[in-house]
Design an enzyme around this catalytic site. Structure first.
Site, mmCIF file in Angstrom:
data_model
loop_
_atom_site.group_PDB
_atom_site.id
_atom_site.type_symbol
_atom_site.label_atom_id
_atom_site.label_comp_id
_atom_site.label_asym_id
_atom_site.label_seq_id
_atom_site.Cartn_x
_atom_site.Cartn_y
_atom_site.Cartn_z
ATOM 1 C CG ASP A 9 62.505 -53.815 -70.661
ATOM 2 O OD1 ASP A 9 62.967 -52.685 -70.909
ATOM 3 O OD2 ASP A 9 61.287 -54.058 -70.526
ATOM 4 C CG ASP A 11 60.233 -48.211 -67.805
ATOM 5 O OD1 ASP A 11 61.082 -47.502 -68.368
ATOM 6 O OD2 ASP A 11 59.905 -48.051 -66.609
ATOM 7 N N GLY A 52 61.118 -41.252 -73.754
ATOM 8 C CA GLY A 52 60.088 -40.277 -73.395
ATOM 9 C C GLY A 52 60.119 -39.035 -74.269
ATOM 10 C CE LYS A 53 65.292 -35.094 -73.012
ATOM 11 N NZ LYS A 53 66.645 -35.637 -72.790
ATOM 12 N NE ARG A 55 56.735 -43.598 -75.328
ATOM 13 C CZ ARG A 55 57.384 -44.185 -74.317
ATOM 14 N NH1 ARG A 55 57.123 -43.864 -73.064
ATOM 15 N NH2 ARG A 55 58.306 -45.086 -74.544
ATOM 16 C CG HIS A 81 61.684 -36.361 -70.942
ATOM 17 N ND1 HIS A 81 62.904 -36.751 -70.446
ATOM 18 C CD2 HIS A 81 60.927 -37.488 -71.034
ATOM 19 C CE1 HIS A 81 62.898 -38.063 -70.260
ATOM 20 N NE2 HIS A 81 61.712 -38.532 -70.608
ATOM 21 C CE LYS A 84 57.889 -39.921 -67.883
ATOM 22 N NZ LYS A 84 59.067 -40.817 -68.002
ATOM 23 C CB THR A 122 64.313 -47.233 -73.603
ATOM 24 O OG1 THR A 122 64.338 -48.362 -74.456
ATOM 25 C CG2 THR A 122 64.232 -45.963 -74.422
ATOM 26 C CB THR A 123 63.826 -45.410 -68.589
ATOM 27 O OG1 THR A 123 63.545 -44.177 -67.920
ATOM 28 C CG2 THR A 123 64.296 -46.435 -67.579
ATOM 29 C CB SER A 124 67.406 -41.844 -67.471
ATOM 30 O OG SER A 124 66.264 -41.573 -66.649
HETATM 31 C C1 XBP Z 1 60.569 -48.057 -71.875
HETATM 32 C C2 XBP Z 1 60.682 -46.770 -72.565
HETATM 33 C C3 XBP Z 1 60.938 -45.537 -71.748
HETATM 34 C C4 XBP Z 1 59.801 -45.305 -70.754
HETATM 35 C C5 XBP Z 1 59.729 -43.855 -70.326
HETATM 36 O O1 XBP Z 1 61.851 -48.388 -71.434
HETATM 37 O O2 XBP Z 1 60.589 -46.732 -73.785
HETATM 38 O O3 XBP Z 1 60.990 -44.466 -72.673
HETATM 39 O O4 XBP Z 1 58.568 -45.586 -71.391
HETATM 40 O O5 XBP Z 1 60.968 -43.478 -69.725
HETATM 41 P P1 XBP Z 1 62.296 -49.966 -71.302
HETATM 42 P P2 XBP Z 1 61.701 -42.133 -70.221
HETATM 43 O O6 XBP Z 1 63.376 -50.179 -72.350
HETATM 44 O O7 XBP Z 1 62.801 -50.101 -69.885
HETATM 45 O O8 XBP Z 1 61.053 -50.829 -71.550
HETATM 46 O O9 XBP Z 1 60.656 -41.041 -70.214
HETATM 47 O O10 XBP Z 1 62.806 -41.909 -69.218
HETATM 48 O O11 XBP Z 1 62.201 -42.449 -71.606
HETATM 49 MG MG MG Z 2 59.972 -52.476 -71.488
#
Ligand code: XBP
Ligand code: MG
Length: 262
Positions: A9, A11, A52-53, A55, A81, A84, A122-124
């Protein structure tokens, strides 16, 4: 079935990026003239929503359910977003975001042992590349045999989709890989994909329920620093390292863990 890949993962697992994401969200709200502010407690709650969107949408609904009918809602969320994401990149460029303890050591060990590295986040990709560069340098993006992201799959975590996508890109089944996660939602996603899962909670997620993980550690720890025995009694104060991971993974599989192909 031997260990063929480590799937990380991003973030919160590779680095504490959620602090940076939170700042980028708040700067984006100000840039759009909004008086919204996500403090630490609120962002910790909003982190239960991945993406993020999604959220922002969840926050909008909390503020005023009537916005669900606003015809401009999707446009506002997309604009916020996008701002951001740009601000997140600027923050990453301005301040080196250090990798969490032990992450680089384990990645180096894996690469030296021909165990492939992959990402399931989950992020890009547009957020992942600058983060890897900030934490490890420009060559780091080439360490990974596969990068699966939230915008590539239909369902975000806790659905298994992004881990299944990573396994498909690696041409592996779940018995041949280990997942590393920082959140309960991420552990759910990895376990739903059938993966042996190591959880390394961080200040944003440490109050969550990690009972579904196969191993819970305060961090992967530097190779020279033995893990505190309390962190994982089974390790008896040993530090993690690839060799320990391989034996823990093999023991879990021989205990009947059922692999599943993506
Ligand atoms: C964590 C997430 C992501 C980030 C924000 O990703 O849920 O949405 O918080 O990034 P991970 P975006 O699976 O790596 O823990 O704004 O690009 O979604
Ligand atoms: Mg994470």
């Amino acid at each position: 079935m031997s260990l063929q890949a480590l799937i990380f993962d991003v973030d919160g697992t590779i680095a504490d990026t959620e602090t940076v994401h939170c700042e980028a969200f708040n700067q984006a709200f100000r840039a759009h003239g909004l008086d919204w502010h996500w403090d630490r407690q609120l962002y910790g709650e909003l982190l239960q929503v991945t993406g993020g969107k999604e959220r922002i949408a969840s926050y909008l609904e909390r503020r005023d359910a009537a916005t669900l009918n606003d015809p401009h809602r999707a446009q506002l969320i997309a604009a916020l977003h996008a701002t951001k994401t740009t601000l997140y990149h600027e923050l990453l460029e301005r301040a080196e975001v250090r990798a969490r303890p032990g992450v680089r050591d384990l990645m180096n060990e894996a690469l030296a042992a021909n165990v492939r590295l992959a990402i399931a986040s989950t992020t890009s990709v547009e957020n992942i590349v600058p983060l890897l560069t900030s934490s490890f340098g420009p060559e780091a993006v080439h360490w990974f045999s596969a990068i699966a992201t939230g915008d590539m799959v239909r369902r975000k975590k806790p659905a298994p989709d992004v881990y299944q996508a990573a396994l498909a890109l690696l041409h592996l089944d779940s018995a041949s890989a280990i997942a590393f996660e920082d959140s309960a939602i991420g552990v759910q996603a990895a376990k739903a994909a059938g993966l042996y899962t190591v959880a390394t909670p961080n200040p944003w997620t440490e109050s969550q329920d990690f009972s579904g993980a196969d191993l819970v550690l305060s961090s992967l720890s530097e190779a020279a620093e033995p893990l505190a025995a309390a962190a994982e009694p089974r390790l008896g104060g040993q530090y993690l390292g690839l060799e320990r991971l391989v034996s823990l993974h093999a023991a879990a599989l021989s205990g009947g863990a059922r692999p599943c192909r993506s």
